[in-house]
Every structure is written in C-alpha cells, then in structure tokens.
Design an enzyme around this catalytic site. Structure first.
Site, short mmCIF file in Angstrom:
data_model
loop_
_atom_site.label_atom_id
_atom_site.label_comp_id
_atom_site.label_asym_id
_atom_site.label_seq_id
_atom_site.Cartn_x
_atom_site.Cartn_y
_atom_site.Cartn_z
N ASN A 259 0.83 -1.21 0.00
CA ASN A 259 0.00 0.00 0.00
C ASN A 259 0.87 1.25 0.00
OD1 ASN A 259 -2.92 -0.94 0.45
ND2 ASN A 259 -1.73 -2.13 1.93
N GLU A 291 -0.36 -0.38 -4.37
CA GLU A 291 -1.78 -0.04 -4.27
C GLU A 291 -1.94 1.39 -3.80
OE1 GLU A 291 -4.01 -2.73 -1.85
OE2 GLU A 291 -3.39 -4.49 -3.01
N GLU A 378 -12.37 -7.25 -2.51
CA GLU A 378 -11.88 -7.24 -1.13
C GLU A 378 -13.00 -7.56 -0.15
OE1 GLU A 378 -8.55 -4.15 -0.37
OE2 GLU A 378 -10.39 -3.10 -0.80
P1 C2E Z 1 -6.75 -1.60 2.69
O1 C2E Z 1 -5.52 -1.40 1.88
O2 C2E Z 1 -8.05 -1.50 1.99
O3 C2E Z 1 -6.58 -3.02 3.39
C1 C2E Z 1 -7.62 -3.93 3.57
C2 C2E Z 1 -8.13 -3.89 4.99
O4 C2E Z 1 -9.25 -4.75 5.11
C3 C2E Z 1 -7.12 -4.39 6.00
O5 C2E Z 1 -7.33 -3.65 7.20
C4 C2E Z 1 -7.53 -5.85 6.17
O6 C2E Z 1 -7.12 -6.39 7.40
C5 C2E Z 1 -9.02 -5.72 6.12
N1 C2E Z 1 -9.68 -6.93 5.64
C6 C2E Z 1 -9.19 -7.90 4.84
N2 C2E Z 1 -10.12 -8.84 4.61
C7 C2E Z 1 -11.23 -8.47 5.27
C8 C2E Z 1 -12.54 -9.04 5.43
O7 C2E Z 1 -12.88 -10.09 4.88
N3 C2E Z 1 -13.41 -8.34 6.19
C9 C2E Z 1 -13.09 -7.16 6.78
N4 C2E Z 1 -14.01 -6.54 7.53
N5 C2E Z 1 -11.86 -6.60 6.67
C10 C2E Z 1 -10.95 -7.25 5.91
P2 C2E Z 1 -6.11 -3.06 8.02
O8 C2E Z 1 -4.96 -4.00 8.02
O9 C2E Z 1 -6.66 -2.61 9.32
O10 C2E Z 1 -5.67 -1.81 7.14
C11 C2E Z 1 -6.51 -0.71 7.02
C12 C2E Z 1 -5.97 0.26 6.02
O11 C2E Z 1 -4.73 0.84 6.48
C13 C2E Z 1 -5.61 -0.39 4.68
O12 C2E Z 1 -6.77 -0.57 3.93
C14 C2E Z 1 -4.64 0.63 4.12
O13 C2E Z 1 -5.34 1.70 3.57
C15 C2E Z 1 -3.92 1.12 5.37
N6 C2E Z 1 -2.63 0.41 5.47
C16 C2E Z 1 -2.34 -0.78 6.05
N7 C2E Z 1 -1.04 -1.08 5.91
C17 C2E Z 1 -0.48 -0.07 5.22
C18 C2E Z 1 0.84 0.21 4.75
O14 C2E Z 1 1.80 -0.57 4.92
N8 C2E Z 1 1.03 1.38 4.08
C19 C2E Z 1 0.00 2.25 3.83
N9 C2E Z 1 0.27 3.38 3.16
N10 C2E Z 1 -1.24 2.03 4.25
C20 C2E Z 1 -1.48 0.88 4.94
CA CA Z 2 -8.97 -1.65 0.11
CA CA Z 3 -4.85 -2.13 0.03
#
Ligand code: C2E
Ligand code: CA
Ligand code: CA
Length: 419
Positions: A259, A291, A378
C-alpha cells in the site's frame, strides 16, 4: 419541502446560530449527517429517477420521524444534515437515529426495480462532542464514515483521536527500531493459471507498548501529517521486498502488493527508490504491485498519474484500492495508469443481500476487463460471496473467508497447506 443549502459553510453558520441559542438553555443538541451511499452509481445504472427516488425516500422518512422543532437540509447531492435542538440527553438523539435507520431500511419500488436505500447516519451531540459548529460537524461527518463499516447503519461519534493518544516521535522511534510488523494476507486467484505465483497484500501492524494495537490507517495518517511518510514507505517496501526475496531464495517465490499513501508519490525520487530496492533484493518488478486508493489519487490526479506511469513503465503493477468510494467516474478509469482495480469491501459485503451492490460489482468487473485491467474483490467473508464472484468473472478475491492477514511465516505456512 427540503431546504437546499448552497454549501457546508452555510450549514455551519446556521448550526452555530442554533448552538448559540441552545447554549443559553443548557440543552443537548443533536446533529445527524445522513449520506445516501452509491447515489451516483445508482443513477448511472438504473437511471436518474432511481437516484432521485432514493433521495425522496430519505426526505419522506425525515418528515415522518422528526419533530416540529427539528430542522433538516440537503447539503449536497447525497448528503442531508439534521439538527435536533432542545433534547434532554444523548439517548433521545440515539432514538431519532434508530428510528430513521429502521424507516430507511424498507425496500423502495423504482420503476420495475426494488431498491433498498443504503443510508449511513453519523451522530454527534453538543456540548459533549464540541461546542462549536465546525467541530460538531466534523464529528458527525466522521461518525458517518464509521457507520459505513459496521452492521448498523448509524454510529455515534466516539473520539478515536483520544483512544490512540501517541506522540509522533513514538512512531519515528518505532520505525527506526523496526518495531512495526508487516503482515501478509492472501490474494487468491479465482481462475488459477499454471505457474502463477501466490500473492499477498502487505499490511502494516504496530503494537504500541502502552496503547496496544493501533490500526494502520490511524498511524499512516499520522505519518502523513508529520512528515514521516517517506521513512514509513521506505520501511514497508524494504521489509516487503525482503520477505519476498527470502521466500524466493527458499524456493517458494511470491508476488507482493504494498500500500502507498498518496503522499509517498510526491516524495522526490520515489520511483527510482522503488527500482533501486527491487534491484537490491533481486525481486523482478512484475512481482510487485503498488496499491493506491482511489480517493488519494483523486486529490492530485495529474502528479500521482505521472509517478504511477513511470512505475508501470518499469514493469511494476499498479492497483487502484478501495474503488467505488472515491468518486472517480468509470470514465476516468481509462486515463489512470493502473492495471488492477480493487473493489471496495462495502460493495462486496452487501452483494448477497443487495441486488444493487451485486450489479455494481458486475459493472465494475466488466468495465475493468474492457480496459484490460484485472479485478480484486476485497472483504470476502463467506463462501457464497466467493463463488458468486468467481461466477461473475472476478480475477482475485481477498478476505477473512480465505485468510486473515497473518505474520509472514504463518501466511506462507497456510499457503503451503492450501496447495
Ligand atoms: P486496505 O488497503 O483497503 O486493506 C484492507 C483492509 O481490510 C485491512 O485492514 C484488512 O485487514 C481488512 N480486511 C481484509 N479482509 C477483510 C474481510 O474479509 N473483512 C473485513 N471486515 N476486513 C478485511 P487493516 O490491516 O486494518 O488496514 C486498514 C488500512 O490501512 C488499509 O486498507 C490501508 O489503507 C492502510 N494500510 C495498512 N497497511 C499499510 C501500509 O503498509 N502502508 C500504507 N500506506 N497504508 C497501509
Ligand atoms: Ca482496500
Ligand atoms: Ca490495500
């Protein structure tokens, strides 16, 4: 008749007047922000009348549920604001929100279609959440965003900033000491091709010693706001590529999606840095996908477009994340230098229950394929949704049903067991 306000600024002025007189009576004031989700897409798909029918339904519900002294205004195409003055306490605001949610969950007939309006409601109260109109609006607006992620369609504002009360310097220290982790979540091909590598999305994790796990969107925002995004992005790329390199050395190569905050694309020399890192870890560019969210892209299409173009030219994949939430029109897609589209979870989650969400997912898949892009869905949380997506021709799926994000070693082990 709804009063249409020309802007949010006009709403805030009006709200401030109401607050000033409410303050004199020591009463609680409730502010609700109602957003009709996917109004644009509904209009585009089922016709303008369908979109307007949704708005009319909201208006009728408001007229039925609200009291004489309450006020409501249409603030933009898809947003209403409701002011409930002179209440005894917060519970009375909750009652109004619950009543509205119930009334609005009835299906509507629009021509030959039946549509259930998807309306999110964010609630804030004065003086609890803020005494001035601007703060109060911001709270209700944020609660409205949160309402989109839960089962309930309405949410009270709860100050998240206080819950994750860390100093920006703590993030800097954690980064410097590499105390963050990068978990991996499987991105499953729905029609596997022989020889195709497994793929994972890297998701950052921070276990704060005092506050516990801090959600990545929270600390990524702090990194953006405090000039740490270059540092953070370097960390994610470096750790992600190292994991990919180690696995390849161990004979089990995989592709990785990382990301990017839109701010990262503005860091001078970013593209070169990514190419250098790929060289350093000896990972072929085609094994990396970057992404970037649709809403991030839309804040500065021109500049981010150029950076993404250079990444594409270097053979690196580019995906548009959270598609459908950022107001980029389908027509816009054509000009974006991306080869993959990730359909936002909110559409996928509603697919089984809501024909409208299903049709939207279908048209996103079609449009992407027409433009030569592959599609990832997703938030797949059950087998029925997974099978539906497969039948609809979606290329990849990601979600808790397939696997949660896991520490790298666990994710790779789970993959080995699957195959
Ligand atoms: P995102 O890129 O849209 O990542 C997908 C989020 O949905 C992740 O939350 C993941 O844990 C969650 N997810 C995956 N499958 C499911 C599912 O079946 N149901 C539900 N309810 N959720 C699911 P997470 O890990 O809390 O990350 C949230 C956001 O934080 C990410 O959305 C992304 O925008 C940001 N993020 C996370 N890691 C990074 C990173 O390394 N760099 C950057 N720039 N942003 C990050
Ligand atoms: Ca997403
Ligand atoms: Ca993503």
């Amino acid at each position: 008749m709804t009063r249409r306000l020309p802007s949010r600024t006009a709403l805030i002025a009006l709200l401030q007047d109401t607050l000033d007189s409410a303050g004199a009576h020591h009463a609680t004031l409730g502010l609700l922000v109602l957003r009709v989700r996917r109004l644009l897409e509904t209009g585009r798909l089922l016709g303008y009348d369908a979109g307007e029918a949704l708005v009319d339904a909201v208006q009728t519900a408001l007229e039925d549920v609200l009291r004489e002294e309450d006020g409501f205004w249409r603030v933009s195409d898809d947003e209403f604001a409701v002011v409930l003055p002179g209440l005894r306490n917060r519970e009375h605001v909750a009652l109004a929100a619950a009543k509205l949610t119930r009334t609005l969950s009835q299906p509507l007939r629009v021509g030959e279609h039946s549509v259930v309006p998807l309306v999110n409601i964010g609630v804030a109260t004065a003086p609890d959440d803020g005494g001035d109109a601007r703060t109060l609006y911001r709270c209700a607006d944020q609660a409205c965003d949160d309402a989109g992620t839960g089962e309930e369609r309405h949410a009270f504002f709860s100050a998240p900033a206080h819950a994750y009360d860390f100093e920006p310097g703590e993030l800097a220290d954690a980064l410097a000491a590499s105390r963050l982790q990068l978990h991996l979540q499987c991105v499953l091909p729905l029609a596997p091709i022989a020889g195709q590598l497994p793929r994972y999305e890297a998701l950052a994790r921070w276990q704060h010693p005092r506050l516990g796990a801090i959600p990545p969107d929270v600390f990524v925002r702090v990194a953006e706001q405090t000039g740490q995004i270059a540092e953070f992005t370097r960390w994610t790329l470096n750790v992600g590529l190292r994991q990919a390199a180690e696995a390849a050395r161990g004979g089990a190569p995989f592709a990785i999606s990382i990301n990017l905050a839109v701010e990262a694309l503005r860091v001078p020399g970013f593209t070169e840095q990514v190419i250098d890192l790929l060289g350093f870890w000896n990972v072929p560019p085609a094994r990396l996908v970057l992404e970037i969210t649709e809403s991030g892209l839309m804040t500065d299409v021109e500049r981010s477009g150029e950076a993404l173009m250079r990444l594409r030219e270097a053979g690196i994949g580019v995906a548009i994340d959270d598609f459908g939430t950022g107001y980029a029109s389908m027509a816009y897609l054509r000009s974006l230098p991306a080869n993959e589209l990730k359909i936002d979870q909110s559409f996928v989650r509603d697919m089984l229950a809501d024909p409208r969400a299903r049709r939207l997912v279908g048209s996103m898949i079609d449009v992407s394929h027409h433009l030569g892009m592959s599609v990832v869905a997703e938030g797949v949380e059950d087998g029925a949704t997974l099978e539906l997506l497969r039948a609809m021709g979606c290329d990849h799926a990601q979600g808790y049903h397939i696997s949660r994000p896991l520490p790298a070693a666990d994710a790779l082990r789970a993959q080995a067991e699957r195959t």
